[in-house]
Design a protein around this motif. Structure first.
Motif, PDB file in Angstrom:
ATOM      1  N   UNK A 168     -53.752  83.070 -13.627  1.00 12.70           N
ATOM      2  CA  UNK A 168     -53.894  82.917 -12.494  1.00 12.70           C
ATOM      3  C   UNK A 168     -52.243  83.372 -12.029  1.00 12.70           C
ATOM      4  N   UNK A 169     -52.244  82.869 -10.164  1.00 10.03           N
ATOM      5  CA  UNK A 169     -51.226  83.449  -9.753  1.00 10.03           C
ATOM      6  C   UNK A 169     -50.085  82.157 -10.074  1.00 10.03           C
ATOM      7  N   UNK A 170     -49.654  81.214 -10.572  1.00 10.34           N
ATOM      8  CA  UNK A 170     -48.752  80.651 -10.545  1.00 10.34           C
ATOM      9  C   UNK A 170     -49.114  79.921 -12.612  1.00 10.34           C
ATOM     10  N   UNK A 171     -48.242  79.659 -12.695  1.00 13.44           N
ATOM     11  CA  UNK A 171     -47.467  78.733 -13.991  1.00 13.44           C
ATOM     12  C   UNK A 171     -46.239  77.386 -14.408  1.00 13.44           C
ATOM     13  N   UNK A 172     -47.056  76.625 -14.739  1.00 13.17           N
ATOM     14  CA  UNK A 172     -45.734  76.345 -15.190  1.00 13.17           C
ATOM     15  C   UNK A 172     -45.792  75.886 -16.648  1.00 13.17           C
ATOM     16  N   UNK A 173     -44.781  75.889 -16.839  1.00 16.30           N
ATOM     17  CA  UNK A 173     -44.192  76.093 -18.063  1.00 16.30           C
ATOM     18  C   UNK A 173     -43.004  75.347 -18.714  1.00 16.30           C
ATOM     19  N   UNK A 174     -44.202  74.839 -19.704  1.00 18.31           N
ATOM     20  CA  UNK A 174     -43.396  73.522 -20.530  1.00 18.31           C
ATOM     21  C   UNK A 174     -42.595  73.523 -21.424  1.00 18.31           C
ATOM     22  N   UNK A 210     -47.547  76.951 -21.348  1.00 15.07           N
ATOM     23  CA  UNK A 210     -47.488  77.463 -20.013  1.00 15.07           C
ATOM     24  C   UNK A 210     -49.842  77.058 -19.608  1.00 15.07           C
ATOM     25  N   UNK A 211     -48.745  76.720 -18.153  1.00 15.90           N
ATOM     26  CA  UNK A 211     -50.668  75.949 -18.283  1.00 15.90           C
ATOM     27  C   UNK A 211     -50.838  76.819 -16.884  1.00 15.90           C
ATOM     28  N   UNK A 212     -52.509  77.373 -16.454  1.00 12.30           N
ATOM     29  CA  UNK A 212     -52.349  78.505 -15.558  1.00 12.30           C
ATOM     30  C   UNK A 212     -52.968  77.557 -14.138  1.00 12.30           C
TER      31      UNK A 212
END
Lengths: 194, 188, 226, 431, 102, 415
Positions: B93-99, B113-115
């Motif tokens: 997907x366009x954004x990722x949240x990286x934890x 990595x969450x899409x």
């Protein structure tokens, strides 16, 4: 109480100039140049160098400037030390407005002078768009020598009255540009008795 | 892949399509760790939970010793090439949240990595599991416009409240002002 | 003599102006400052009459402690707003007060001026003021001999007053009305947020808007009091 | 490690999320409710909102605190940041990997070399190259010296914040000694851009051992003065002991690292626990406190200066000979002397400084132990010569979240000590 | 020129006392009312000292001493009460204190 | 009647000063005028030097040069500061109370000047002389005034000094100054009690309130500092530092918390007045300490009775002693961290006031014992035992209340 209510020009500009007022004016300029208290206005890297300038090795106190005033009401010089963000700009202006005339501004470092290497959305590109700047000290960050040079230059401008003339010409700050000093400080210089 | 490519939405769509094609053709079974697809990047373990699995996964990882959430940041993959180093079964997907999670007991790190789709930039907050994400989540919201559902204080953190736009998005201009030299008649 | 008269008149003017200021000025801080002026005047008058110790005590105790306490309370409570003098508290109270004042002043002036410059009464034989003895020593002598019982009693009084003041001003548990400060814990806030369908109306904003609006506060306490 | 387990951790976390010590008030509202010259209708006996900063002598630059106070006691508070937001992460995406170090070094201006180090390590990880031994040891030397200068800066500001004006100057005096060495090595006092992907910019100058041992001779005596002026000073102890207490579990939950975490007795130091560079080849102690108060944080930093000196002494002994940067034409510019001789080298030099070098696709997170805690760098590369996304995990940014919890129920005067003990550097927080 | 004698002091004291009394009766702010009481006490003190001087009797000054002590005690307790009331009610005035009844 | 009244008044105000005991003529007035002018100018000069001295000494302690550009050794630095401040723009904040805002600087400056009037700065106190000198054929003391109530004047002035700070903070109409002034008031009022109690010990030994008599009583190195057993001196010095708002008690202007404290909104000449008052108070307070505990100008005069023995040497001793205390105050500023507000209050109320009261009672017991001819050792021991018991009770009660407070606040913390 203050004898001067609004100092735009020299101390006694309104009066007719004769020998006595001339001398008094010289005296006032001398006092202003020898006692210019800076406001504590540290922002970023430059603030660290500004404080280092106040430290033992460089000793701002020689110029009677160790009296950093936390209250802008009592400060004479605002040293904008560091990058000014869009969020900080109104605060900066407010503090400048809170300072009493006569007041001088030194723009310390390229970030304050022009935005420096951070030419982007977040930074004000040059603090002279917010406040009138009298002396620009270059460098990233300017070493204490450069800052001292800026301060000495400012003091000279004040003492000779040049600063007011320049301000009248530009309609803003005196706008003096300096070259960065790259002095080797590798010499182990310890001031004082120790 | 070349750096001369100019980022545009078309490219991102292209990238998505190509990945989908690849997925449909081969349909390999993704390798799983903690129940979610896992990949490796330069020797670092990366988990790829979906948005629904996300909170539960962090929660269970916490039980397993990943006590500290050291980092949380966002990435905007707009204009990135096709190869996102995602395991099979994870749609880009366009954004990722990286934890980034850290386990002190076995001194290991694990990354999530969450899409996040552009159409619905929302994610559940980790605040009640790791209070340490409060500032980072606010920063991601400020910089990318990804809302964290359930976050107690979802406001801008770095930019002024009234700021328009999310600066770290790829389609947000850098905001460069042309340098003007003194005396020059035209801007350069 | 002229010097003396001059001092007296000047001091008297200060005293009267000060006391008038206490009554007429609207801002409590100005009232307190006027009071200080009067107290100073009275101290000077004490000195003029040879009561040095009392003059010093007047400044130390009255100006240095009592009025400071007044100012402290004024600032502490933030009641340093000008008070409207226009509304008459009770119908006719003000004319009545003026009438009473005229009566008191008239009576005492009549009494005073009718006897001329004489002061009636017996000159003291027991505790006469000896010109050679310093005023402080004389005062100390009577305080610790004739009036020693009264002296001890006042010390008890002071102790009681101090204890009383401490008890009165001690912050009781309910000094701050908790209800006025919806101090929602984060978990509560989150819960409320989930419960509420309208997510737009952020709970933190509610917290922010509800606290300390002075009017609302006054109303709620008023209700609580009734 | 300690007695911390999941149960205590959970209860600490629940306490943190529910004790309401953070004032959730938006910036605009806080502005409306108070301000520098705000009215005082609330009076002093009641709760009032007070704005501290962003230009306040003790807020370390431009931190702004919104405090809700009951008299002089702080009930809730909220740090407001962003007044130094420079857009460095965005700028970093516009700069090549070689230029990137110049950008990141301006984040944590008290410890610039760590920023360069973590950025370089991340890039090297992506490139898959190994820096020669000497380069690694030089990096270690410089970062330990930088740790010293950063902690000396802390000593100065901490003393200043608590009213010990003399300390301010003494801290600067010692720091100046270290900076002189930096200037000799890197050419600059701050923002060195010395540690770059592939190694360091230049080898150590001749006679560096002597200069260093001169520093190492001076500073221990001066630290003894610090002990006299501060550590053993009753007023100093009164001001710091028992102030701003945090437990290990709370610190873990809040993501606090560095001296804040270690002050709670939780000895976690990346240099020892996840060694990078050659930290596994030097001996040093990880200093941990026991009470988690401001005094512990102060004394940990003081002790870490001594530990850093210990490490530096070992580095002087063990410094190997060899290259100080990788000899990889793709990454490293040719030596200055060769540019004059060979046209090829000139073109190579030109290309590497204009176009930069390409870094293979991938993403990586690397962390080092900066003076303030875990400094991390997350880079996403799309194969070009510029990072696609460069994110810095600033320790101060995360540590700042402990402030409201540390300050709850403390006095206004304590806030100063507490802010100071967290040692936030705004450049790193706002980036 | 009139000679300065005791009557002058007594007349002044009477005037201050009257002003204080008027203030006490007309003002609503309890703090100001307190100040007016202090004015009246001072007027009385002045009278005492004047008589002490006139009659050559130190006892008058001793009594002034006690008056001051009592005034201090009174102020301490009085202000304590005012603080306690004002804490609860912003801008309370003397008329509202009747609310305390019962 | 009136003339006796007048001479009585003057004698009372200026007490034993022989200058005013006889006929008051023009010469007398001239002498008084000279003394006033000399004291005023001398004080101003001393303040200018004090500011310079403090900046130089602190600079030296911090391995710096300190001011050295304005005049030789930077001596004119203070003058430059003053000049600049006078010619700086003046400001009346919008929310300020104009009258009180203007009044406050004077309220803090005037008491500082007045207190110095009672300090004897020279005069011979040896060989049975009681400090009398002859100026223009008039016998007088080397102090502006020597009232019967001398020391009470000092207390009165120091309690008035609070007004300046308190009103300045209030009149500025903003929050930081108000907080600063409320702190100041609480602090100064509390420490005045300790100051007064420590003073009582001196008065007990001296048996007089007149400063001349106090100095006279200390002639021949019977200085009160050991005659009262050191404790009152220590307490007085600490309380005086707090009263002066000097470090480590400078919470009032605690830059780190309250920006500038009460004078945040002041600029220009009004700020200069506060600045002046602070240093003036420091000089005056040092002089008072010297007078009360260190025999003022008394010291060896080597049998000289000419002008050297009467003016120069005593003044030299006085100045030397004064300098020691000025150095002490500077040293405090250079080295000590600042106290916290509650710590200041605790120190004042829980330590200084009980200690000074206890010590006073001890001295009284010894005094009564020696008057009554009791066994001094037994009296002393009994008194000490009594005091220790009192101290024990006090500590116990403080502990108990602290424990109670902790118990009350614990459930509130929320688990």
């Amino acid at each position: 109480m203050g004898i001067v209510a609004n100092v735009q020009a020299d101390g006694l500009a309104g009066l007719e100039h004769n020998f006595l007022t001339g001398r008094v004016e010289d005296l006032i300029r001398w006092a202003r140049s020898h006692s210019s208290w800076p406001a504590t206005f540290g922002l970023a890297c430059c603030a660290i160098e500004m404080m280092a300038t106040g430290g033992p090795h460089y000793d701002l106190a020689r110029f009677g400037m160790e009296v950093f005033r936390a209250s802008p009401r009592q400060a004479d010089i605002m040293i904008v030390a560091g990058r000014v963000s869009q969020k900080m700009a109104p605060v900066l202006r407010q503090i400048y407005d809170q300072m009493m005339e006569p007041k001088w501004v030194i723009s310390m470092g390229v970030c304050a002078s022009s935005g420096g290497m951070f030419n982007n959305y977040a930074l004000v590109q040059g603090v002279d768009t917010i406040v009138p700047v009298d002396v620009y000290a270059p460098g990233c960050p300017p070493g204490p020598e450069t800052l001292l040079q800026a301060i000495v230059t400012l003091h000279e401008l004040i003492e000779t009255g040049e600063i007011m003339r320049r301000r009248e010409v530009t309609g803003a700050g005196a706008g003096v540009h300096l070259d960065e000093l790259q002095l080797p400080t590798s010499s182990a210089l310890t001031i004082g008795t120790r | 892949m070349s750096d001369a490519e100019t980022p545009s939405i078309d490219d991102a769509e292209l990238a998505e399509e190509s990945v989908e094609e690849v997925l449909e053709e081969e349909l390999p079974q993704p390798e799983l760790l903690h129940g979610v697809p896992v990949s490796e990047s330069r020797g670092q373990v990366v988990l790829h939970p979906s948005r629904d699995e996300y909170v539960a996964l962090v929660s269970s990882l916490r039980e397993l010793g990943y006590w500290m959430c050291v980092d949380l940041c966002g990435v905007d993959y707009l204009g990135y090439g096709p190869n996102r180093n995602l395991p099979a079964g994870v749609a880009p997907e366009r954004f990722e949240v990286v934890v980034g999670l850290l386990s002190h007991s076995d001194r290991s790190r694990i990354r999530l990595r969450v899409q996040i789709p552009e159409s619905d930039p929302e994610l559940a907050t980790l605040f009640l599991i790791h209070p340490s994400v409060e500032n980072p989540e606010r920063e991601v919201f400020d910089m990318f416009g990804i809302r964290f559902d359930g976050h107690p204080d979802m406001t801008r953190i770095l930019m002024p409240d009234e700021w328009v736009g999310h600066p770290l998005r790829k389609d947000y201009e850098l905001g460069r002002i042309p340098v003007q030299f003194k005396g020059a008649s035209t801007a350069r | 003599m002229r010097v003396e008269m001059f001092t007296f008149l000047l001091t008297a003017a200060i005293c009267l102006a000060g006391s008038a200021g206490v009554v007429l000025l609207r801002n409590p801080v100005h009232n307190a400052l006027s009071l200080v002026a009067t107290l100073f005047g009275v101290a000077v008058l004490f000195i003029q009459q040879g009561a040095y110790f009392l003059a010093a005590i007047q400044v130390i105790v009255y100006a240095g402690a009592i009025v400071i306490l007044f100012l402290f309370v004024i600032m502490l409570l933030g009641v340093d707003k000008a008070e409207g003098l226009d509304r008459d508290p009770i119908l006719g109270q003000r004319p009545a007060a003026i009438a009473a004042a005229v009566a008191i002043l008239g009576l005492s002036l009549t009494a005073l001026l009718s006897v001329g410059s004489r002061v009636t009464g017996q000159a003291s034989t027991l505790a006469a003021i000896d010109g050679s003895e310093p005023n402080i020593n004389a005062l100390a002598k009577v305080l610790f001999t004739d009036y020693v019982f009264a002296f001890e009693i006042t010390s008890v009084l002071l102790t009681v007053a101090v204890v009383g003041a401490v008890v009165l001003s001690r912050k009781a548990g309910s000094a701050i009305d908790v209800a006025e400060f919806p101090e929602g814990t984060t978990a509560d806030l989150l819960q409320a947020k989930h419960d509420a369908a309208a997510v737009e109306e952020d709970v933190p904003e509610e917290v922010a808007t509800e606290d300390e609006t002075p009017e609302g506060e006054a109303e709620t306490t008023e209700e609580a009091l009734r | 490690m300690t007695s911390t387990d999941l149960t205590t951790l959970n209860s600490a976390r629940d306490r943190l999320t529910s004790d309401g010590s953070v004032l959730r008030l938006s910036e605009t509202e806080a502005e409306q409710k108070s301000g520098y010259q705000a009215p005082t209708e609330e009076g002093l006996g009641e709760r009032m909102i007070m704005n501290m900063g962003p230009q306040h002598p003790s807020t370390h630059g431009v931190l702004r605190l919104v405090l809700e106070m009951d008299g002089e006691t702080i009930t809730r508070s909220k740090p407001v940041i962003g007044y130094l937001h420079t857009g460095m992460e965005k700028t970093g995406e516009e700069l090549t990997y070689l230029q990137g170090a110049t950008n990141v070094t301006r984040m944590d201006y008290a410890a610039p070399l760590f920023n360069e180090l973590v950025f370089s390590l991340a890039v090297e990880e992506l490139l898959g190259i190994e820096v020669p031994d000497r380069g690694q040891w030089i990096r270690m030397l410089m970062s330990e010296l930088n740790r010293m200068s950063s902690h000396l800066l802390f000593m100065a500001t901490n003393g200043m914040d608590l009213g010990a004006v003399g300390m301010m100057l003494y801290g600067w005096r010692e720091r100046e000694e270290v900076l002189r060495f930096f200037e000799a090595v890197t050419g600059l006092r701050m923002n060195h851009n010395y540690i770059r992907p592939g190694g360091v910019a230049a080898d150590l100058p001749d006679g560096w051992e002597e200069e260093l041992s001169a520093i190492l001779d001076i500073i221990p005596d001066r630290l003894a003065e610090f002990d006299l002026l501060m550590t053993g000073q009753p007023i100093w102890r009164d001001r710091l002991q028992g102030v701003g207490v945090i437990t290990a579990e709370e610190a873990l939950s809040l993501g606090a690292t560095g001296p804040i975490l270690r002050s709670t007795g939780y000895a976690w130091d990346l240099r020892r626990d996840q060694p990078y560079l050659k930290y596994d080849q030097v001996e040093f102690d990880v200093i941990a406190g026991s009470f988690g108060d401001c005094f512990d944080r102060y004394s940990i930093r003081l002790a870490e200066i001594r530990e850093s000196m210990r490490i530096v002494r070992q580095i002087i002994e063990k410094m190997p000979e060899g290259d100080y940067r990788v000899q990889d034409k793709k990454v490293t510019p040719p030596p200055r002397a060769r540019i004059d001789e060979s046209m090829e080298a000139l073109i190579h030099h030109f290309k590497i400084f204009t176009e930069g070098f390409k870094v293979p696709e991938g993403e990586v997170y690397v962390a080092v132990e900066s003076p303030r805690g875990e400094l991390g760098c997350y880079i996403v590369s799309d194969g070009s010569s510029k990072p696609f996304r460069m994110h810095i995990r600033g320790p101060s940014f995360v540590n700042l979240q402990t402030l409201p919890h540390l300050m709850k129920d403390s006095f206004l005067a304590d806030t100063v000590a507490i802010i100071s003990s967290v040692d936030p550097i705004m450049g790193e927080i706002d980036r | 020129m009139l000679a300065l004698n005791e009557t002058w002091y007594l007349v002044l004291a009477a005037m201050i006392f009257t002003i204080g009394a008027v203030g006490l009766l007309t003002r609503k702010n309890p703090l100001v009312m307190f100040m007016c009481v202090e004015l009246m006490l001072n007027a009385v003190n002045l009278t005492f000292v004047t008589f002490s001087k006139a009659l050559d009797d130190i006892a008058g000054q001793a009594i002034v001493f006690f008056v001051m002590v009592v005034a201090a005690a009174e102020v301490v307790v009085g202000l304590g009460i005012i603080v306690a009331i004002m804490r609860r009610r912003q801008g309370a005035n003397a008329d509202d204190i009747s609310l305390m009844r019962g | 009647m009136t003339s006796t009244l007048q001479s009585h008044v003057i004698a009372g105000m200026l007490a034993n000063d022989p200058l005013l005991s006889g006929e008051v003529g023009l010469t007398t007035l001239l002498v008084v005028l000279i003394k006033v002018v000399v004291a005023f100018v001398g004080l101003l000069l001393s303040v200018i030097l004090m500011v310079w001295f403090e900046r130089k000494v602190i600079a030296d302690m911090q391995n710096r040069f300190g001011p050295n550009r304005a005049g030789p050794f930077g001596l004119f630095q203070t003058i430059a500061d003053g000049m600049k401040l006078i010619f700086k723009e003046d400001l009346m904040p919008e929310r300020a109370d104009p009258f009180v805002f203007k009044l406050a600087p004077f309220l803090s400056l005037v008491p500082a000047f007045l207190t110095f009037a009672i300090v004897p700065i020279a005069g011979s106190f040896n060989d049975g002389l009681d400090g009398v000198v002859t100026i223009l054929g008039q016998q007088t003391f080397m102090q502006v005034a020597d009232p019967q109530i001398g020391i009470l004047l000092f207390l009165a002035m120091s309690s008035l000094a609070v007004y300046g700070i308190m009103l300045a903070g209030w009149a500025s109409g903003s929050k930081y100054p108000l907080l600063g002034s409320v702190r100041a008031t609480a602090q100064m009022v509390s420490y005045e009690a300790a100051l007064g109690l420590a003073l009582a010990s001196v008065l007990l030994i001296a048996g007089s309130l007149s400063t001349n008599a106090i100095v006279n009583g200390q002639a021949g190195f019977r200085w009160n500092v050991w005659m009262t057993g050191l404790v009152p001196f220590v307490i007085f010095t600490i309380a005086a530092t707090a009263e002066l708002n000097r470090p480590p008690f400078d919470l009032v202007e605690a830059e780190q918390e309250l920006v500038g404290g009460f004078h945040t909104e002041y600029s220009s000449f009004r700020f200069a007045m506060f600045f002046l008052a602070e240093f003036l108070n420091t000089v005056t307070m040092s002089a008072i300490i010297v007078t009360l505990f260190f025999g003022g100008p008394s010291g060896p005069t080597f049998g000289l009775t000419n002008w050297v023995g009467v003016y120069i040497l005593p003044f030299f001793w006085f100045f030397l002693k004064l300098l020691v205390f000025l150095c002490m105050f500077v040293l405090f500023r250079a080295t000590l961290p600042r106290f916290r507000y509650d710590q200041v209050m605790d120190l004042g109320w829980k330590l200084l006031i009980p200690a000074s009261l206890g010590w006073f009672l001890l001295l009284v017991a010894v005094r009564v014992g020696s008057d009554q001819g009791w066994n001094l050792v037994a009296t002393g021991l009994a008194a000490v035992a009594g005091l220790l018991a009192g101290a024990f009770l006090l500590i116990l009660s403080i502990r108990a209340s602290a424990a109670k407070r902790a118990a009350v606040s614990l459930p509130g913390e929320g688990t």
